[in-house]
Motif scaffolding. Structure first.
Motif, PDB file in Angstrom:
ATOM      1  N   ASP A  43       0.818  -1.215   0.000  1.00  0.00           N
ATOM      2  CA  ASP A  43       0.000   0.000   0.000  1.00  0.00           C
ATOM      3  C   ASP A  43       0.853   1.267   0.000  1.00  0.00           C
ATOM      4  OD1 ASP A  43       0.982  -0.261   2.535  1.00  0.00           O
ATOM      5  OD2 ASP A  43      -0.942  -0.105   3.561  1.00  0.00           O
ATOM      6  N   SER A  44       2.123   1.113  -0.451  1.00  0.00           N
ATOM      7  CA  SER A  44       3.048   2.236  -0.694  1.00  0.00           C
ATOM      8  C   SER A  44       3.555   2.912   0.572  1.00  0.00           C
ATOM      9  CB  SER A  44       2.384   3.292  -1.611  1.00  0.00           C
ATOM     10  OG  SER A  44       1.994   2.703  -2.829  1.00  0.00           O
ATOM     11  N   LYS A  45       3.469   2.267   1.726  1.00  0.00           N
ATOM     12  CA  LYS A  45       4.045   2.819   2.946  1.00  0.00           C
ATOM     13  C   LYS A  45       5.531   2.479   2.997  1.00  0.00           C
ATOM     14  CE  LYS A  45      -0.204   2.543   5.687  1.00  0.00           C
ATOM     15  NZ  LYS A  45      -0.852   1.921   6.870  1.00  0.00           N
ATOM     16  N   LYS A  46       6.358   3.489   3.243  1.00  0.00           N
ATOM     17  CA  LYS A  46       7.809   3.278   3.329  1.00  0.00           C
ATOM     18  C   LYS A  46       8.217   3.308   4.796  1.00  0.00           C
ATOM     19  CE  LYS A  46      10.626   4.966   0.277  1.00  0.00           C
ATOM     20  NZ  LYS A  46      11.514   5.845  -0.546  1.00  0.00           N
ATOM     21  N   MET A  47       9.020   2.338   5.196  1.00  0.00           N
ATOM     22  CA  MET A  47       9.476   2.269   6.588  1.00  0.00           C
ATOM     23  C   MET A  47      10.892   1.720   6.646  1.00  0.00           C
ATOM     24  SD  MET A  47       6.844  -0.787   7.747  1.00  0.00           S
ATOM     25  CE  MET A  47       5.440   0.181   7.219  1.00  0.00           C
ATOM     26  N   PRO A  48      11.661   2.117   7.667  1.00  0.00           N
ATOM     27  CA  PRO A  48      13.055   1.674   7.776  1.00  0.00           C
ATOM     28  C   PRO A  48      13.157   0.249   8.294  1.00  0.00           C
ATOM     29  CG  PRO A  48      12.500   3.058   9.641  1.00  0.00           C
ATOM     30  CD  PRO A  48      11.300   3.067   8.740  1.00  0.00           C
ATOM     31  N   GLY A  49      14.267  -0.399   7.951  1.00  0.00           N
ATOM     32  CA  GLY A  49      14.535  -1.745   8.433  1.00  0.00           C
ATOM     33  C   GLY A  49      16.015  -1.928   8.696  1.00  0.00           C
ATOM     34  N   ASP A  50      16.354  -2.784   9.653  1.00  0.00           N
ATOM     35  CA  ASP A  50      17.741  -3.085   9.996  1.00  0.00           C
ATOM     36  C   ASP A  50      18.082  -4.502   9.561  1.00  0.00           C
ATOM     37  OD1 ASP A  50      18.203  -0.590  11.342  1.00  0.00           O
ATOM     38  OD2 ASP A  50      17.053  -1.375  13.052  1.00  0.00           O
ATOM     39  N   VAL A  51      19.237  -4.653   8.920  1.00  0.00           N
ATOM     40  CA  VAL A  51      19.696  -5.982   8.522  1.00  0.00           C
ATOM     41  C   VAL A  51      20.201  -6.696   9.776  1.00  0.00           C
ATOM     42  CG1 VAL A  51      21.270  -7.286   7.059  1.00  0.00           C
ATOM     43  CG2 VAL A  51      20.336  -5.106   6.241  1.00  0.00           C
ATOM     44  N   ILE A  52      19.587  -7.818  10.133  1.00  0.00           N
ATOM     45  CA  ILE A  52      19.970  -8.520  11.364  1.00  0.00           C
ATOM     46  C   ILE A  52      20.681  -9.841  11.086  1.00  0.00           C
ATOM     47  CG2 ILE A  52      18.088  -7.486  12.676  1.00  0.00           C
ATOM     48  CD1 ILE A  52      16.630 -10.210  12.473  1.00  0.00           C
ATOM     49  N   GLY A  53      20.791 -10.216   9.820  1.00  0.00           N
ATOM     50  CA  GLY A  53      21.492 -11.444   9.485  1.00  0.00           C
ATOM     51  C   GLY A  53      21.775 -11.547   8.004  1.00  0.00           C
ATOM     52  N   VAL A  54      23.010 -11.945   7.664  1.00  0.00           N
ATOM     53  CA  VAL A  54      23.399 -12.146   6.270  1.00  0.00           C
ATOM     54  C   VAL A  54      24.390 -13.302   6.224  1.00  0.00           C
ATOM     55  CG1 VAL A  54      24.457 -11.164   4.211  1.00  0.00           C
ATOM     56  CG2 VAL A  54      23.144  -9.697   5.723  1.00  0.00           C
ATOM     57  N   SER A  55      24.220 -14.192   5.276  1.00  0.00           N
ATOM     58  CA  SER A  55      25.147 -15.313   5.133  1.00  0.00           C
ATOM     59  C   SER A  55      26.204 -15.010   4.070  1.00  0.00           C
ATOM     60  CB  SER A  55      24.384 -16.579   4.749  1.00  0.00           C
ATOM     61  OG  SER A  55      25.267 -17.633   4.443  1.00  0.00           O
ATOM     62  N   ARG A  56      27.449 -15.410   4.370  1.00  0.00           N
ATOM     63  CA  ARG A  56      28.525 -15.242   3.395  1.00  0.00           C
ATOM     64  C   ARG A  56      28.486 -16.318   2.335  1.00  0.00           C
ATOM     65  NH1 ARG A  56      31.870 -11.950   1.118  1.00  0.00           N
ATOM     66  NH2 ARG A  56      33.163 -13.750   0.681  1.00  0.00           N
TER      67      ARG A  56
ATOM     68  N   VAL B  70      11.937  -5.114  10.460  1.00  0.00           N
ATOM     69  CA  VAL B  70      11.168  -3.898  10.183  1.00  0.00           C
ATOM     70  C   VAL B  70      10.200  -3.669  11.337  1.00  0.00           C
ATOM     71  CG1 VAL B  70       9.734  -2.692   8.504  1.00  0.00           C
ATOM     72  CG2 VAL B  70      11.328  -4.463   7.723  1.00  0.00           C
ATOM     73  N   PRO B  71      10.526  -2.761  12.248  1.00  0.00           N
ATOM     74  CA  PRO B  71       9.644  -2.518  13.405  1.00  0.00           C
ATOM     75  C   PRO B  71       8.206  -2.208  13.008  1.00  0.00           C
ATOM     76  CG  PRO B  71      11.760  -1.449  13.742  1.00  0.00           C
ATOM     77  CD  PRO B  71      11.759  -1.948  12.330  1.00  0.00           C
ATOM     78  N   GLY B  72       8.029  -1.525  11.893  1.00  0.00           N
ATOM     79  CA  GLY B  72       6.688  -1.153  11.460  1.00  0.00           C
ATOM     80  C   GLY B  72       5.816  -2.327  11.071  1.00  0.00           C
ATOM     81  N   LEU B  73       6.423  -3.511  10.880  1.00  0.00           N
ATOM     82  CA  LEU B  73       5.654  -4.703  10.507  1.00  0.00           C
ATOM     83  C   LEU B  73       5.458  -5.657  11.681  1.00  0.00           C
ATOM     84  CD1 LEU B  73       7.256  -5.541   7.030  1.00  0.00           C
ATOM     85  CD2 LEU B  73       5.117  -4.322   7.486  1.00  0.00           C
ATOM     86  N   GLU B  74       5.980  -5.283  12.856  1.00  0.00           N
ATOM     87  CA  GLU B  74       5.867  -6.147  14.027  1.00  0.00           C
ATOM     88  C   GLU B  74       4.402  -6.358  14.399  1.00  0.00           C
ATOM     89  OE1 GLU B  74       7.474  -6.426  18.670  1.00  0.00           O
ATOM     90  OE2 GLU B  74       7.970  -4.689  17.399  1.00  0.00           O
ATOM     91  N   GLY B  75       4.066  -7.597  14.713  1.00  0.00           N
ATOM     92  CA  GLY B  75       2.706  -7.918  15.115  1.00  0.00           C
ATOM     93  C   GLY B  75       1.805  -8.361  13.986  1.00  0.00           C
TER      94      GLY B  75
END
Length: 393
Positions: free
Chosen positions: A118-131, A140-145
């Motif tokens: 629905d075109s809402k933009k929100m920040p997110g933190d990368v918490i895991g990446v595999s080499r 993405v805190p805005g998607l919690e719940g």
């Protein structure tokens, strides 16, 4: 050649030496089915016989129709955007606001922006990446719940299982394509990642699909992460979600304190593959007819505007092609006009008329423009070309 479908901003320089012909396609690719009783992906006779009997009087769940599943699933698929212009896809997999995507989409960054359906933009933190494995997770805190997409945590897909791919090809959010599992246990090496036990899929995927979910068309479960494709062919590859779910869940329980670096991806040559308005408009019209030719009328119908959908039901839209065997796009001409692009399509249609197969030429005009941040075909008007007009065309 096989190429990873990386960020919508194409990444080329690192593959020149050994993968010169690979495409780097943008982050993330097709509707979602959801039923409350999950059917195991691989069933044998013994497994069926071992199942407990259904309780007397208990009614079996009726699967939702394709349109409803697509509508519900798209709300949980996001577009991932980086500061350098890279665009990918991802999907919500738990109620903590964690989004699964490809590692190459979020490599060498700690924060991203996600854009919802629905075109809402929100920040997110990368918490895991595999080499090693091309998988990453963004919180993405805005998607919690929010309730996540259903995940197939055990079992896998089989040959010819029907699938849907969701994502943002060419930056066109809310795009769905349909296909089948055309191969299993594929192994690929695209520096710096090793891909094994991959699903080979026929669902078309394009730049921007990396990290998007692959869904079982009958159950609506996520069965894979769309990650690579075979050059310009409609052959894609998806990482089985069950293979990486334990690693993803560890990151969700205990986020990485420091993220791995990808120096081989630092000196990339980025070029926008979203293209101009005219390029996006012609892509949409071509994609529309590709869907028609595949018999994927759900996808074709999703590409037209809401106002056009108000004027024609899905059933009437589909019945309009009952006598059409195939449509070949001979030429597309794009004419930007203010806030829209008028695309003129010259077509050759193979049709049945009074029981006979005939070839007919058409000229169809489609105004194309953005509707709620998504490019849509607003309407269409056409005419059959006379012999003289065909010569002029």
């Amino acid at each position: 050649m096989v190429s990873r479908i990386g960020g919508c901003m194409m990444k080329r320089s690192w593959i020149i030496s050994i993968l010169a012909s690979l495409l780097i396609l943008g982050g993330g690719i097709a509707g979602v089915f959801y039923i409350m009783d999950v059917v195991p992906g691989q069933m044998s006779v013994s497994a069926v016989l071992d199942q407990p009997p259904v309780e007397e009087g208990k009614k079996s769940e009726v699967p939702k129709d394709t349109q409803e599943i697509i509508f519900e699933s798209q709300k949980l698929v996001v577009q991932i955007e980086l500061e350098d212009g890279t665009i990918g896809s991802g999907f919500l997999y738990n109620d903590k606001g964690d989004v699964i995507t490809n590692a190459h989409v979020v490599a060498n960054t700690e924060t991203v922006n996600v854009v919802t359906a629905d075109s809402k933009k929100m920040p997110g933190d990368v918490i895991g990446v595999s080499r090693d494995t091309d998988v990453g997770v963004v919180r993405v805190p805005g998607l919690e719940g929010k309730d996540p997409l259903p995940i197939r945590s055990e079992g896998g897909a089989e040959l010819l299982d029907e699938v849907l791919a969701l994502g943002s090809p060419l930056g066109l959010q809310n795009t769905v394509t349909r296909g089948e599992i055309s191969g299993v246990d594929r192994t690929l090496d695209i520096e710096p990642f090793h891909y094994e036990n991959m699903y080979q899929i026929s669902a078309p995927i394009s730049p921007g699909n990396s990290g998007g979910p692959l869904l079982d068309r009958e159950t609506g479960e996520v069965i894979g992460i769309n990650s690579a494709k075979l050059n310009e062919e409609t052959i894609g590859f998806s990482i089985p979600i069950a293979d990486v779910l334990p690693m993803v869940e560890r990151w969700s329980d205990s986020p990485m304190k420091s993220l791995p670096e990808f120096p081989e991806l630092n000196d990339q040559v980025y070029s926008p593959v979203t293209g101009t308005d005219a390029e996006q408009a012609t892509y949409m019209v071509q994609y529309f007819y590709d869907s028609i030719n595949q018999g994927d009328f759900v996808t074709a119908y999703s590409l037209i505007s809401s106002s056009w959908q108000e004027d024609i039901s899905f059933e009437d839209f589909r019945s309009g092609y009952n006598n059409t065997l195939s449509v070949k796009v001979d030429n597309l001409v794009a004419d930007p006009q203010g806030g829209k692009v008028v695309v003129t399509a010259f077509l050759t249609a193979e049709e049945t008329v009074d029981g006979e197969v005939q070839m007919k030429k058409y000229k169809v005009v489609y105004p194309v423009k953005k509707e709620n941040q998504s490019v849509k075909i607003m309407s269409g008007t056409g005419e059959e070309l006379s012999t003289e007009e065909q010569k002029e065309e």
